[in-house]
Scaffold this motif. Structure first.
Motif, PDB file in Angstrom:
ATOM      1  N   GLN A 114       0.807  -1.219   0.000  1.00 13.83           N
ATOM      2  CA  GLN A 114       0.000   0.000   0.000  1.00 13.83           C
ATOM      3  C   GLN A 114       0.843   1.272   0.000  1.00 13.83           C
ATOM      4  OE1 GLN A 114      -0.017  -2.358   2.419  1.00 13.83           O
ATOM      5  NE2 GLN A 114      -2.097  -2.812   3.143  1.00 13.83           N
ATOM      6  N   ILE A 115       2.141   1.130   0.275  1.00 15.29           N
ATOM      7  CA  ILE A 115       2.980   2.306   0.507  1.00 15.29           C
ATOM      8  C   ILE A 115       3.977   2.491  -0.630  1.00 15.29           C
ATOM      9  CG2 ILE A 115       4.583   3.424   2.086  1.00 15.29           C
ATOM     10  CD1 ILE A 115       1.806   2.972   3.282  1.00 15.29           C
ATOM     11  N   LYS A 116       3.948   3.653  -1.243  1.00 13.75           N
ATOM     12  CA  LYS A 116       4.976   4.037  -2.207  1.00 13.75           C
ATOM     13  C   LYS A 116       6.057   4.814  -1.455  1.00 13.75           C
ATOM     14  CE  LYS A 116       1.956   4.360  -6.254  1.00 13.75           C
ATOM     15  NZ  LYS A 116       1.452   5.240  -7.340  1.00 13.75           N
ATOM     16  N   LYS A 117       7.270   4.262  -1.444  1.00 14.26           N
ATOM     17  CA  LYS A 117       8.336   4.886  -0.664  1.00 14.26           C
ATOM     18  C   LYS A 117       8.586   6.332  -1.078  1.00 14.26           C
ATOM     19  CE  LYS A 117      11.113   1.038   1.010  1.00 14.26           C
ATOM     20  NZ  LYS A 117      12.475   0.452   1.073  1.00 14.26           N
ATOM     21  N   SER A 118       8.438   6.604  -2.367  1.00 18.03           N
ATOM     22  CA  SER A 118       8.710   7.953  -2.855  1.00 18.03           C
ATOM     23  C   SER A 118       7.729   8.976  -2.305  1.00 18.03           C
ATOM     24  CB  SER A 118       8.678   7.977  -4.385  1.00 18.03           C
ATOM     25  OG  SER A 118       7.401   7.571  -4.856  1.00 18.03           O
ATOM     26  N   ALA A 119       6.548   8.517  -1.894  1.00 21.09           N
ATOM     27  CA  ALA A 119       5.520   9.426  -1.381  1.00 21.09           C
ATOM     28  C   ALA A 119       5.445   9.438   0.142  1.00 21.09           C
ATOM     29  CB  ALA A 119       4.158   9.040  -1.957  1.00 21.09           C
ATOM     30  N   ALA A 120       6.212   8.544   0.807  1.00 20.11           N
ATOM     31  CA  ALA A 120       6.172   8.453   2.267  1.00 20.11           C
ATOM     32  C   ALA A 120       7.082   9.506   2.874  1.00 20.11           C
ATOM     33  CB  ALA A 120       6.597   7.061   2.706  1.00 20.11           C
ATOM     34  N   ARG A 121       6.517  10.422   3.650  1.00 21.59           N
ATOM     35  CA  ARG A 121       7.287  11.543   4.189  1.00 21.59           C
ATOM     36  C   ARG A 121       7.350  11.581   5.710  1.00 21.59           C
ATOM     37  NH1 ARG A 121       5.781  17.216   1.707  1.00 21.59           N
ATOM     38  NH2 ARG A 121       7.511  17.670   3.141  1.00 21.59           N
ATOM     39  N   TYR A 122       6.358  11.017   6.384  1.00 24.09           N
ATOM     40  CA  TYR A 122       6.243  11.241   7.825  1.00 24.09           C
ATOM     41  C   TYR A 122       6.381   9.942   8.625  1.00 24.09           C
ATOM     42  CZ  TYR A 122       4.616  15.890   6.598  1.00 24.09           C
ATOM     43  OH  TYR A 122       4.533  17.165   6.093  1.00 24.09           O
ATOM     44  N   HIS A 123       7.058  10.086   9.756  1.00 19.41           N
ATOM     45  CA  HIS A 123       7.164   9.033  10.764  1.00 19.41           C
ATOM     46  C   HIS A 123       7.138   9.755  12.112  1.00 19.41           C
ATOM     47  CE1 HIS A 123       8.738   5.042  12.289  1.00 19.41           C
ATOM     48  NE2 HIS A 123       8.989   5.834  13.316  1.00 19.41           N
ATOM     49  N   VAL A 124       5.956   9.895  12.677  1.00 18.24           N
ATOM     50  CA  VAL A 124       5.759  10.673  13.901  1.00 18.24           C
ATOM     51  C   VAL A 124       5.503   9.709  15.055  1.00 18.24           C
ATOM     52  CG1 VAL A 124       4.358  12.407  15.053  1.00 18.24           C
ATOM     53  CG2 VAL A 124       4.805  12.603  12.592  1.00 18.24           C
ATOM     54  N   ASP A 125       6.345   9.769  16.066  1.00 24.57           N
ATOM     55  CA  ASP A 125       6.198   8.876  17.215  1.00 24.57           C
ATOM     56  C   ASP A 125       5.111   9.375  18.159  1.00 24.57           C
ATOM     57  OD1 ASP A 125       8.255   6.964  16.639  1.00 24.57           O
ATOM     58  OD2 ASP A 125       9.720   8.518  17.108  1.00 24.57           O
ATOM     59  N   VAL A 126       4.241   8.444  18.555  1.00 28.75           N
ATOM     60  CA  VAL A 126       3.198   8.718  19.544  1.00 28.75           C
ATOM     61  C   VAL A 126       3.236   7.596  20.575  1.00 28.75           C
ATOM     62  CG1 VAL A 126       1.741  10.008  17.942  1.00 28.75           C
ATOM     63  CG2 VAL A 126       1.408   7.547  18.151  1.00 28.75           C
ATOM     64  N   PHE A 127       2.958   7.927  21.832  1.00 27.33           N
ATOM     65  CA  PHE A 127       3.205   7.000  22.931  1.00 27.33           C
ATOM     66  C   PHE A 127       1.884   6.584  23.574  1.00 27.33           C
ATOM     67  CE2 PHE A 127       6.923   9.319  21.999  1.00 27.33           C
ATOM     68  CZ  PHE A 127       7.977   8.444  22.198  1.00 27.33           C
ATOM     69  N   ALA A 128       1.669   5.274  23.597  1.00 27.40           N
ATOM     70  CA  ALA A 128       0.411   4.723  24.088  1.00 27.40           C
ATOM     71  C   ALA A 128       0.378   4.759  25.611  1.00 27.40           C
ATOM     72  CB  ALA A 128       0.237   3.290  23.598  1.00 27.40           C
ATOM     73  N   TYR A 129      -0.728   5.242  26.132  1.00 25.49           N
ATOM     74  CA  TYR A 129      -0.982   5.219  27.571  1.00 25.49           C
ATOM     75  C   TYR A 129      -1.472   3.810  27.885  1.00 25.49           C
ATOM     76  CZ  TYR A 129      -2.772   7.049  32.052  1.00 25.49           C
ATOM     77  OH  TYR A 129      -3.020   7.300  33.384  1.00 25.49           O
ATOM     78  N   THR A 130      -0.549   2.948  28.318  1.00 25.03           N
ATOM     79  CA  THR A 130      -0.770   1.503  28.331  1.00 25.03           C
ATOM     80  C   THR A 130      -0.812   0.973  29.747  1.00 25.03           C
ATOM     81  OG1 THR A 130       0.515   1.377  26.266  1.00 25.03           O
ATOM     82  CG2 THR A 130       0.075  -0.690  27.424  1.00 25.03           C
ATOM     83  N   ASP A 131      -1.898   0.251  30.081  1.00 28.02           N
ATOM     84  CA  ASP A 131      -1.872  -0.469  31.361  1.00 28.02           C
ATOM     85  C   ASP A 131      -1.331  -1.877  31.168  1.00 28.02           C
ATOM     86  OD1 ASP A 131      -5.334  -1.474  31.742  1.00 28.02           O
ATOM     87  OD2 ASP A 131      -4.346  -0.732  29.965  1.00 28.02           O
ATOM     88  N   THR A 132      -1.735  -2.568  30.080  1.00 28.58           N
ATOM     89  CA  THR A 132      -1.146  -3.869  29.753  1.00 28.58           C
ATOM     90  C   THR A 132      -1.079  -4.023  28.243  1.00 28.58           C
ATOM     91  OG1 THR A 132      -3.258  -5.079  29.715  1.00 28.58           O
ATOM     92  CG2 THR A 132      -2.092  -4.999  31.827  1.00 28.58           C
ATOM     93  N   MET A 133      -0.204  -4.918  27.810  1.00 27.95           N
ATOM     94  CA  MET A 133      -0.205  -5.381  26.430  1.00 27.95           C
ATOM     95  C   MET A 133      -0.155  -6.898  26.454  1.00 27.95           C
ATOM     96  SD  MET A 133       2.150  -4.416  23.132  1.00 27.95           S
ATOM     97  CE  MET A 133       1.608  -5.054  21.520  1.00 27.95           C
ATOM     98  N   THR A 134      -0.920  -7.513  25.560  1.00 30.79           N
ATOM     99  CA  THR A 134      -0.951  -8.966  25.511  1.00 30.79           C
ATOM    100  C   THR A 134      -0.593  -9.463  24.119  1.00 30.79           C
ATOM    101  OG1 THR A 134      -3.300  -9.076  24.900  1.00 30.79           O
ATOM    102  CG2 THR A 134      -2.786  -9.055  27.258  1.00 30.79           C
ATOM    103  N   LEU A 135      -0.004 -10.658  24.078  1.00 31.42           N
ATOM    104  CA  LEU A 135       0.223 -11.392  22.832  1.00 31.42           C
ATOM    105  C   LEU A 135      -0.454 -12.743  22.969  1.00 31.42           C
ATOM    106  CD1 LEU A 135       3.995 -10.758  21.956  1.00 31.42           C
ATOM    107  CD2 LEU A 135       1.980  -9.691  20.926  1.00 31.42           C
TER     108      LEU A 135
END
Length: 359
Positions: free
Chosen positions: A325-346
């Motif tokens: 789905q992603i064309k590298k030539s058109a990909a400009r942004y990589h913005v880090d956002v931080f999850a307010y996480t109580d737990t994560m499961t796998l």
């Protein structure tokens, strides 16, 4: 033998001291920096050959780190970046042999015309330790930065490799975000490590501090739900913590809405949407650095990214994985956002709880 001063081309500073023109960090901070730098040199990059340290004197943290490296590398060549011509810096690099070390201590980010410093140094098969954007972390933030350089290989390598093994085999992952859930339903790409273990890697070193495992959804559209964001990187690459968490709404891997957003976060989304058309959620980052928490912050987003917890990236840019789905030539942004996480499961098993990894 060298003299007791931190000698550079065109300038000198007493070892362990700083200019009165800069708000100095205390001596104990330089002592701690020396210990942490020593561990990075010996345990992470396994330095045994020649070294060049390029630094500047534009902020207290930069000077403190230069003093720490001076103590640890008394035979290295030290270059004040602001006192010499770019050609002289490049000439020192070109004299080095494969396996030698370059340390870059930068109040902002060094520029040598079109010479992309870290990339070109890796091409020369040199080891690299990079400390960029130090001026973004004044005062007590500098103390946190120095603390974050501590290198515990048993913890960071053990936890990193354990997380990689779990994510590489997982089918479903869920970020539980205090009443909201973001669900990864299509498994994960093979995770990559930034844990100071370079034994299976072509390049040795990178940006410090370290401590991260990252991956992303195998199928970008297999990501759905909601997640509360406590912190995000704003348009000035600065850590931004709103008064209350922002809820991000994700449908088929794309941001479709928010709750309790702020003008600054709206601006981030607007810029991505304007240039890329839609807002993809890509990286799933698993920070390991226990110095940084939801409360213990530094302003530089590239440093804080190692925070012990879960972060995501917004925008199409993520060079580690190719997606149809992603064309590298058109990909400009990589913005880090931080999850307010109580737990994560796998696959139903908790791997993160109460701010710590449980693997």
């Amino acid at each position: 033998m060298k003299s007791s001063s931190l000698t550079v081309q065109g300038a000198a500073l007493p070892d362990g001291s700083v200019s009165a023109a800069v708000n100095a960090l205390p001596e104990y901070a330089i002592d701690l920096a020396e210990k942490n730098v020593h561990d990075i040199l010996t345990l992470a990059v396994e330095h045994t050959q020649a070294a060049v340290v390029v630094w500047d004197a534009q902020c207290a943290l930069s000077i403190a780190l230069a003093s720490a490296y001076w103590r640890c590398l008394p035979d290295a060549i030290f270059i004040d970046f602001d006192s010499v011509a770019p050609e002289a810096v490049r000439a020192e690099f070109e004299r080095l042999m494969p396996g030698d070390l370059v340390v870059l201590i930068q109040s902002t980010s060094f520029r040598l015309d079109a010479f992309r410093i870290r990339v070109e140094l890796f091409k020369l098969q040199l080891k690299v330790i990079e400390h960029p954007h130090l001026s973004r972390m004044p005062g007590d933030q500098g103390l946190l930065y120095i603390e974050s350089l501590a290198y515990d290989p048993v913890y960071v390598r053990g936890t990193g490799h354990a997380l990689k093994a779990r994510f590489d085999s997982a089918r479903v992952g869920i970020i539980n975000s205090f009443g909201e859930q973001l669900i990864f339903s299509s498994g994960f790409e093979p995770a990559k490590l930034n844990v100071g273990d370079y034994s299976q890697m072509h390049n040795v070193g990178g940006q410090f501090p370290i401590g991260e495992v990252f991956t992303e959804s195998k199928d970008l559209e297999g990501l759905n739900g909601r997640v509360r964001l406590s912190i995000f990187g704003d348009t000035s690459f600065t850590v931004n913590k709103p008064e209350r968490p922002i809820t991000l709404i994700v449908d088929k891997g794309r941001v479709t809405g928010t709750v309790d957003s702020t003008p600054e976060f709206d601006l981030v989304l607007a810029k991505i949407r304007e240039d890329e058309g839609e807002i993809w959620v890509r990286e799933l980052g698993l920070g390991l650095n226990r110095t940084f928490t939801q409360e213990r912050l530094v302003s530089d987003i590239g440093t804080y990214e190692r925070m012990c917890g879960v972060h995501l990236s917004l925008g199409a840019k993520h060079g580690s994985y190719n997606k149809p789905q992603i064309k590298k030539s058109a990909a400009r942004y990589h913005v880090d956002v931080f999850a307010y996480t109580d737990t994560m499961t796998l696959d139903g098993e908790v791997i993160y709880r109460d701010g710590l990894w449980a693997v």
